[in-house]
Scaffold this motif. Structure first.
Motif, PDB file in Angstrom:
ATOM      1  N   ARG A  62     -39.528  32.238  81.050  1.00  8.47           N
ATOM      2  CA  ARG A  62     -40.414  31.372  81.755  1.00  8.47           C
ATOM      3  C   ARG A  62     -41.641  32.265  82.088  1.00  8.47           C
ATOM      4  O   ARG A  62     -42.690  31.460  81.926  1.00  8.47           O
ATOM      5  N   ASP A  63     -41.494  33.109  82.695  1.00 10.47           N
ATOM      6  CA  ASP A  63     -42.591  34.082  83.139  1.00 10.47           C
ATOM      7  C   ASP A  63     -43.615  34.318  81.889  1.00 10.47           C
ATOM      8  O   ASP A  63     -44.769  34.070  82.121  1.00 10.47           O
ATOM      9  N   LEU A  64     -43.129  34.703  80.992  1.00 16.14           N
ATOM     10  CA  LEU A  64     -43.927  35.111  79.743  1.00 16.14           C
ATOM     11  C   LEU A  64     -44.454  33.783  79.221  1.00 16.14           C
ATOM     12  O   LEU A  64     -45.958  34.070  78.912  1.00 16.14           O
ATOM     13  N   MET A  65     -44.004  32.626  79.140  1.00 18.26           N
ATOM     14  CA  MET A  65     -44.515  31.498  78.644  1.00 18.26           C
ATOM     15  C   MET A  65     -45.653  30.877  79.742  1.00 18.26           C
ATOM     16  O   MET A  65     -46.547  30.293  79.085  1.00 18.26           O
ATOM     17  N   ASP A  66     -45.211  31.000  80.952  1.00 15.24           N
ATOM     18  CA  ASP A  66     -46.208  30.470  81.781  1.00 15.24           C
ATOM     19  C   ASP A  66     -47.658  31.521  81.809  1.00 15.24           C
ATOM     20  O   ASP A  66     -48.797  30.990  81.906  1.00 15.24           O
ATOM     21  N   ARG A  67     -47.294  32.804  81.748  1.00 13.24           N
ATOM     22  CA  ARG A  67     -48.569  33.711  81.484  1.00 13.24           C
ATOM     23  C   ARG A  67     -49.465  33.282  80.283  1.00 13.24           C
ATOM     24  O   ARG A  67     -50.619  33.442  80.430  1.00 13.24           O
ATOM     25  N   VAL A  68     -48.966  32.960  79.213  1.00 13.32           N
ATOM     26  CA  VAL A  68     -49.367  32.848  78.036  1.00 13.32           C
ATOM     27  C   VAL A  68     -50.166  31.462  78.469  1.00 13.32           C
ATOM     28  O   VAL A  68     -51.324  31.314  77.907  1.00 13.32           O
ATOM     29  N   GLY A  69     -49.579  30.688  78.874  1.00 14.87           N
ATOM     30  CA  GLY A  69     -50.136  29.224  79.078  1.00 14.87           C
ATOM     31  C   GLY A  69     -51.373  29.519  79.962  1.00 14.87           C
ATOM     32  O   GLY A  69     -52.652  28.895  79.767  1.00 14.87           O
ATOM     33  N   ILE A  70     -51.454  30.282  81.052  1.00  6.13           N
ATOM     34  CA  ILE A  70     -52.651  30.541  81.772  1.00  6.13           C
ATOM     35  C   ILE A  70     -53.656  31.348  81.135  1.00  6.13           C
ATOM     36  O   ILE A  70     -54.736  30.975  81.275  1.00  6.13           O
ATOM     37  N   LEU A  71     -53.199  32.276  80.495  1.00  7.23           N
ATOM     38  CA  LEU A  71     -54.401  33.013  79.643  1.00  7.23           C
ATOM     39  C   LEU A  71     -55.016  32.276  78.729  1.00  7.23           C
ATOM     40  O   LEU A  71     -56.328  32.207  78.310  1.00  7.23           O
ATOM     41  N   MET A  72     -54.194  31.271  77.992  1.00  2.85           N
ATOM     42  CA  MET A  72     -55.010  30.203  77.110  1.00  2.85           C
ATOM     43  C   MET A  72     -55.960  29.332  77.700  1.00  2.85           C
ATOM     44  O   MET A  72     -56.821  28.835  77.302  1.00  2.85           O
ATOM     45  N   GLY A  73     -55.366  28.952  79.037  1.00  2.00           N
ATOM     46  CA  GLY A  73     -56.143  28.167  79.982  1.00  2.00           C
ATOM     47  C   GLY A  73     -57.510  28.846  80.264  1.00  2.00           C
ATOM     48  O   GLY A  73     -58.712  28.189  80.300  1.00  2.00           O
ATOM     49  N   ILE A  74     -57.387  29.966  80.665  1.00  2.00           N
ATOM     50  CA  ILE A  74     -58.632  30.803  80.691  1.00  2.00           C
ATOM     51  C   ILE A  74     -59.469  30.970  79.817  1.00  2.00           C
ATOM     52  O   ILE A  74     -60.864  30.510  80.115  1.00  2.00           O
ATOM     53  N   HIS A  75     -59.148  31.090  78.831  1.00  2.00           N
ATOM     54  CA  HIS A  75     -59.800  31.007  77.366  1.00  2.00           C
ATOM     55  C   HIS A  75     -60.561  29.866  77.083  1.00  2.00           C
ATOM     56  O   HIS A  75     -61.708  29.691  76.744  1.00  2.00           O
ATOM     57  N   LYS A  76     -59.642  28.794  77.346  1.00  2.00           N
ATOM     58  CA  LYS A  76     -60.234  27.418  77.141  1.00  2.00           C
ATOM     59  C   LYS A  76     -61.434  27.142  78.333  1.00  2.00           C
ATOM     60  O   LYS A  76     -62.630  26.670  77.958  1.00  2.00           O
ATOM     61  N   SER A  77     -61.167  27.674  79.620  1.00  2.00           N
ATOM     62  CA  SER A  77     -62.362  27.320  80.525  1.00  2.00           C
ATOM     63  C   SER A  77     -63.553  27.949  80.216  1.00  2.00           C
ATOM     64  O   SER A  77     -64.643  27.557  80.225  1.00  2.00           O
ATOM     65  N   LEU A  78     -63.469  29.477  79.536  1.00  2.00           N
ATOM     66  CA  LEU A  78     -64.592  30.179  79.406  1.00  2.00           C
ATOM     67  C   LEU A  78     -65.140  29.586  77.904  1.00  2.00           C
ATOM     68  O   LEU A  78     -66.326  29.494  78.007  1.00  2.00           O
ATOM     69  N   ARG A  79     -64.498  28.845  77.227  1.00  2.00           N
ATOM     70  CA  ARG A  79     -65.297  28.500  76.006  1.00  2.00           C
ATOM     71  C   ARG A  79     -66.008  26.990  76.702  1.00  2.00           C
ATOM     72  O   ARG A  79     -67.136  26.972  75.923  1.00  2.00           O
ATOM     73  N   LEU A  80     -65.411  26.408  77.643  1.00  2.00           N
ATOM     74  CA  LEU A  80     -66.391  25.021  77.987  1.00  2.00           C
ATOM     75  C   LEU A  80     -67.598  25.743  79.038  1.00  2.00           C
ATOM     76  O   LEU A  80     -68.446  24.982  78.970  1.00  2.00           O
ATOM     77  N   LEU A  81     -67.275  26.817  79.503  1.00  2.00           N
ATOM     78  CA  LEU A  81     -68.294  27.294  80.511  1.00  2.00           C
ATOM     79  C   LEU A  81     -69.376  27.696  79.611  1.00  2.00           C
ATOM     80  O   LEU A  81     -70.629  27.798  80.283  1.00  2.00           O
ATOM     81  N   PHE A  82     -69.084  28.518  78.656  1.00  2.00           N
ATOM     82  CA  PHE A  82     -70.065  29.255  77.760  1.00  2.00           C
ATOM     83  C   PHE A  82     -70.008  28.518  76.416  1.00  2.00           C
ATOM     84  O   PHE A  82     -69.575  29.554  75.449  1.00  2.00           O
ATOM     85  N   PRO A  83     -70.248  27.419  76.011  1.00  2.00           N
ATOM     86  CA  PRO A  83     -70.140  26.794  74.651  1.00  2.00           C
ATOM     87  C   PRO A  83     -71.082  27.712  73.764  1.00  2.00           C
ATOM     88  O   PRO A  83     -70.791  27.500  72.496  1.00  2.00           O
ATOM     89  N   ARG A  84     -72.261  28.205  74.043  1.00  2.00           N
ATOM     90  CA  ARG A  84     -73.231  28.664  73.132  1.00  2.00           C
ATOM     91  C   ARG A  84     -73.269  30.188  73.070  1.00  2.00           C
ATOM     92  O   ARG A  84     -74.069  30.860  72.555  1.00  2.00           O
ATOM     93  N   ASN A  85     -72.514  30.856  74.052  1.00  2.00           N
ATOM     94  CA  ASN A  85     -72.216  32.224  73.858  1.00  2.00           C
ATOM     95  C   ASN A  85     -70.984  32.728  73.807  1.00  2.00           C
ATOM     96  O   ASN A  85     -70.477  33.238  74.769  1.00  2.00           O
ATOM     97  N   ARG A  86     -70.539  33.118  72.613  1.00  2.00           N
ATOM     98  CA  ARG A  86     -69.256  33.318  72.025  1.00  2.00           C
ATOM     99  C   ARG A  86     -69.007  34.803  72.652  1.00  2.00           C
ATOM    100  O   ARG A  86     -68.047  35.306  73.020  1.00  2.00           O
ATOM    101  N   ASP A  87     -70.098  35.667  72.680  1.00  2.00           N
ATOM    102  CA  ASP A  87     -70.107  37.017  72.963  1.00  2.00           C
ATOM    103  C   ASP A  87     -69.581  37.045  74.501  1.00  2.00           C
ATOM    104  O   ASP A  87     -68.695  37.780  74.934  1.00  2.00           O
ATOM    105  N   LEU A  88     -70.143  36.210  75.499  1.00  2.00           N
ATOM    106  CA  LEU A  88     -69.903  36.062  76.618  1.00  2.00           C
ATOM    107  C   LEU A  88     -68.502  35.740  77.102  1.00  2.00           C
ATOM    108  O   LEU A  88     -67.641  36.095  77.601  1.00  2.00           O
ATOM    109  N   VAL A  89     -67.866  34.785  76.123  1.00  2.00           N
ATOM    110  CA  VAL A  89     -66.688  34.135  76.370  1.00  2.00           C
ATOM    111  C   VAL A  89     -65.677  35.310  76.090  1.00  2.00           C
ATOM    112  O   VAL A  89     -64.640  35.216  76.670  1.00  2.00           O
ATOM    113  N   TYR A  90     -65.966  35.970  75.001  1.00  2.00           N
ATOM    114  CA  TYR A  90     -64.821  37.371  74.897  1.00  2.00           C
ATOM    115  C   TYR A  90     -65.082  38.467  75.669  1.00  2.00           C
ATOM    116  O   TYR A  90     -64.261  39.206  75.734  1.00  2.00           O
TER     117      TYR A  90
END
Length: 130
Positions: A62-90
């Motif tokens: 559960r710990d690992l799955m929760d961590r992966v879920g949060i990491l994917m959520g972080i990435h999604k938020s970054l993509r939404l915040l910086f939709p035209r700046n892939r370099d900043l997202v990464y």
């Protein structure tokens, strides 16, 4: 019959998640040590990363799955915040940030563990107006 299929479907999902998170770590250009820390794994468990890169399903933790879920959520938020700046997202996870007392988000997660994941995710949620 449905109950017999359910565990198999979860294995497929965990395999896809393993590939996705490994791909994400590559985009974020994280060191092996950082990858292990973000997943909550021991620093000498490099074999797990190698298995996950090959698509071996994530461990049923559960710990690992929760961590992966949060990491994917972080990435999604970054993509939404910086939709035209892939370099900043990464690059964002490895950039120093005043919100984290001058540490990078990755360092914050390493320092605070699971709580650090929530701190980074909450910061991005607030930035998105959530």
């Amino acid at each position: 019959m449905l109950a017999a299929r359910h565990p198999e479907e979860r294995t497929i999902d965990r395999s896809e998640l393993a590939k996705m998170v490994m791909n994400l770590f590559a985009h974020w250009d994280l060191s092996t040590e950082d990858q292990l820390a973000l997943l909550g794994l021991a620093t000498d468990n490099r074999a797990a990363l190698s298995r996950y890169r090959k698509g071996v399903p994530l461990a049923q933790s559960r710990d690992l799955m929760d961590r992966v879920g949060i990491l994917m959520g972080i990435h999604k938020s970054l993509r939404l915040l910086f939709p035209r700046n892939r370099d900043l997202v990464y690059a964002w996870m490895t950039q120093r940030n005043k919100a984290f007392e001058g540490m990078t988000p990755t360092e914050t997660i390493k320092e605070w563990g699971f709580r650090g994941l929530f701190m980074v995710r909450a910061y991005l949620d607030k930035a998105r107006g959530q």
